[in-house]
Design a protein around this motif. Structure first.
Motif, mmCIF file in Angstrom:
data_model
loop_
_atom_site.group_PDB
_atom_site.id
_atom_site.type_symbol
_atom_site.label_atom_id
_atom_site.label_comp_id
_atom_site.label_asym_id
_atom_site.label_seq_id
_atom_site.Cartn_x
_atom_site.Cartn_y
_atom_site.Cartn_z
ATOM 1 N N LYS A 13 0.824 -1.214 0.000
ATOM 2 C CA LYS A 13 0.000 0.000 0.000
ATOM 3 C C LYS A 13 0.858 1.264 0.000
ATOM 4 O O LYS A 13 0.553 2.238 -0.687
ATOM 5 C CB LYS A 13 -0.936 -0.003 1.215
ATOM 6 C CG LYS A 13 -2.037 -1.035 1.150
ATOM 7 C CD LYS A 13 -3.042 -0.832 2.257
ATOM 8 C CE LYS A 13 -4.369 -0.375 1.676
ATOM 9 N NZ LYS A 13 -5.457 -0.353 2.663
ATOM 10 N N GLN A 14 1.935 1.229 0.768
ATOM 11 C CA GLN A 14 2.785 2.407 0.891
ATOM 12 C C GLN A 14 3.555 2.728 -0.388
ATOM 13 O O GLN A 14 3.902 3.880 -0.642
ATOM 14 C CB GLN A 14 3.765 2.204 2.048
ATOM 15 C CG GLN A 14 3.109 2.206 3.416
ATOM 16 C CD GLN A 14 4.011 1.645 4.504
ATOM 17 O OE1 GLN A 14 5.208 1.458 4.290
ATOM 18 N NE2 GLN A 14 3.440 1.350 5.661
ATOM 19 N N ASN A 15 3.815 1.707 -1.210
ATOM 20 C CA ASN A 15 4.669 1.897 -2.385
ATOM 21 C C ASN A 15 3.923 1.801 -3.714
ATOM 22 O O ASN A 15 4.528 1.960 -4.778
ATOM 23 C CB ASN A 15 5.802 0.863 -2.384
ATOM 24 C CG ASN A 15 6.808 1.128 -1.277
ATOM 25 O OD1 ASN A 15 7.701 1.952 -1.412
ATOM 26 N ND2 ASN A 15 6.654 0.413 -0.169
ATOM 27 N N LEU A 16 2.620 1.574 -3.654
ATOM 28 C CA LEU A 16 1.860 1.317 -4.876
ATOM 29 C C LEU A 16 1.902 2.484 -5.863
ATOM 30 O O LEU A 16 2.004 2.291 -7.085
ATOM 31 C CB LEU A 16 0.414 0.981 -4.503
ATOM 32 C CG LEU A 16 -0.406 0.186 -5.511
ATOM 33 C CD1 LEU A 16 0.296 -1.113 -5.907
ATOM 34 C CD2 LEU A 16 -1.783 -0.123 -4.938
ATOM 35 N N GLN A 17 1.848 3.695 -5.357
ATOM 36 C CA GLN A 17 1.807 4.868 -6.246
ATOM 37 C C GLN A 17 3.091 5.022 -7.061
ATOM 38 O O GLN A 17 3.083 5.648 -8.128
ATOM 39 C CB GLN A 17 1.555 6.135 -5.434
ATOM 40 C CG GLN A 17 0.138 6.240 -4.901
ATOM 41 C CD GLN A 17 -0.120 7.580 -4.240
ATOM 42 O OE1 GLN A 17 0.808 8.247 -3.773
ATOM 43 N NE2 GLN A 17 -1.383 7.987 -4.184
ATOM 44 N N GLN A 18 4.178 4.437 -6.577
ATOM 45 C CA GLN A 18 5.462 4.616 -7.253
ATOM 46 C C GLN A 18 5.566 3.860 -8.582
ATOM 47 O O GLN A 18 6.440 4.158 -9.393
ATOM 48 C CB GLN A 18 6.611 4.175 -6.337
ATOM 49 C CG GLN A 18 6.716 4.980 -5.055
ATOM 50 C CD GLN A 18 8.072 4.847 -4.409
ATOM 51 O OE1 GLN A 18 9.094 5.117 -5.027
ATOM 52 N NE2 GLN A 18 8.082 4.393 -3.152
ATOM 53 N N GLY A 64 3.032 3.631 -10.842
ATOM 54 C CA GLY A 64 2.100 4.150 -11.843
ATOM 55 C C GLY A 64 0.882 3.255 -12.013
ATOM 56 O O GLY A 64 0.501 2.509 -11.108
ATOM 57 N N GLN A 65 0.275 3.320 -13.184
ATOM 58 C CA GLN A 65 -0.925 2.534 -13.468
ATOM 59 C C GLN A 65 -0.579 1.050 -13.480
ATOM 60 O O GLN A 65 0.240 0.594 -14.279
ATOM 61 C CB GLN A 65 -1.515 2.938 -14.817
ATOM 62 C CG GLN A 65 -2.790 2.201 -15.200
ATOM 63 C CD GLN A 65 -3.963 2.577 -14.314
ATOM 64 O OE1 GLN A 65 -4.080 3.708 -13.875
ATOM 65 N NE2 GLN A 65 -4.833 1.608 -14.052
#
Length: 326
Positions: free
Chosen positions: A136-141, A143-144
């Motif tokens: 959850k903490q690294n998902l945005q890194q 991208g899609q």
């Protein structure tokens, strides 16, 4: 409910039940009153170890009028019936996933809990664990996200003749092991379709020696996920691996080791421990009952994942891709 202590009855004497009991013994807000199990000698030893009353059956335990909360930690097949009885008799309920092995029954239990104004908490400690939190903490890194693969494979030679290898007691593999899908629905949301194949190896009717279950989940976001759940004598290499592939990078978790992979290199990810999660779940429920603090998962969210798992079951039985009902 007593303002200082919750009076608790425990159904089950296995691994999860013991961890629950240990957590309750360490929390002054709880009092473990009684336990019911499947094996008389094991239940007697459990009752002696945790200084609680031995009951002859879960029905007798649930009928006690000196309990506020029932914790259900026994075979999957009985979860629904015990939860229904406990809620109907005015008790709060904690149940290990799955809530039931039947979607309609699970839905009725959630409605019953609301009618009775009682807590119905379905445990999903996989959401509290280090791997999921790191995801959850690294998902945005990354991208899609367009593809996810989640494999849990457990060789056992010989396979134990126990309830987790029973068609009736454990249920369809991805319903009995609901956390394998729940990680995905928690992270990525709505599933549109499921395609699943399942195979058992067995020398008798009730128990099997191996199972291999693979499912492809198509999400409304366009994400494609593949889940493999396998165990037993025809498996040869243990694996617990979660891969997330995005347009800007990937997250790879192998056991308790994680890395973020991007064009400019690979970065290790700190992954928290898997220890103490049942205690954390138990404490969060007590916090909720005493202080009204929100829980980390709802019964409705667990029900939705159960619907996805049931779609996998129907797909495996028919050989067809199944649309997940709203």
């Amino acid at each position: 409910m007593d303002k200082t202590k919750v009076r608790i009855g425990l159904v089950g004497t296995g691994y999860a039940a013991k961890l629950r009991a240990e957590a309750l013994m360490c929390d002054q807000r709880s009092h473990l009153v009684a336990v019911a199990g499947n094996t008389p000698t094991k239940t007697a030893a459990f009752a002696e170890e945790f200084q609680c009353t031995l009951m002859n059956s879960w029905a007798e335990l649930v009928a006690r009028d000196d309990l506020d909360l029932v914790i259900i930690c026994n075979v999957n097949r009985e979860h629904g019936a015990i939860a229904a009885s406990a809620l109907s008799s005015g008790k709060h309920v904690i149940v290990e996933y799955p809530l039931a092995l039947n979607v309609a029954e699970a839905k009725e239990l959630i409605a019953l809990a609301k009618t009775q104004n009682k807590l119905l908490h379905v445990e999903h400690i996989e959401l509290l664990g280090g791997v999921h939190q790191a995801l959850k903490q690294n998902l945005q890194q990354v991208g899609q996200v367009f593809y996810v693969r989640y494999n849990t494979i457990k060789p056992e030679h010989p396979a134990p003749r126990k309830w987790t290898y029973s068609h009736e007691l454990f249920g369809f593999p991805l319903m009995g092991a609901l956390s394998r899908i729940h990680r995905l629905t928690d992270l990525f949301g709505q599933v549109l379709t499921v395609n699943c194949h399942n195979r058992f190896w067995a020398r008798e009717t009730e128990y099997y020696q191996s199972c291999f279950c693979v499912a492809q989940l198509s999400f409304s976001s366009g994400l494609l996920a593949q889940v493999i759940y396998a165990k037993g004598e025809t498996m040869w290499q243990p694996e617990r691996r979660f891969e997330v592939h995005g347009e800007k990078g990937g997250l790879i978790f192998d056991g308790n080791t994680g890395v973020l992979v991007k064009a400019d290199g690979t970065t290790p990810i700190e992954v928290g421990s898997r220890r103490g999660l049942f205690a954390k779940d138990t404490n969060m429920v007590l916090d909720h009952l005493f202080d009204g603090t929100p829980l980390y998962v709802t019964a409705e969210e667990s029900l939705y994942t159960l619907k996805v798992a049931d779609a996998a079951r129907r797909s495996a039985e028919t050989g067809l891709t199944v649309v997940v009902d709203e």
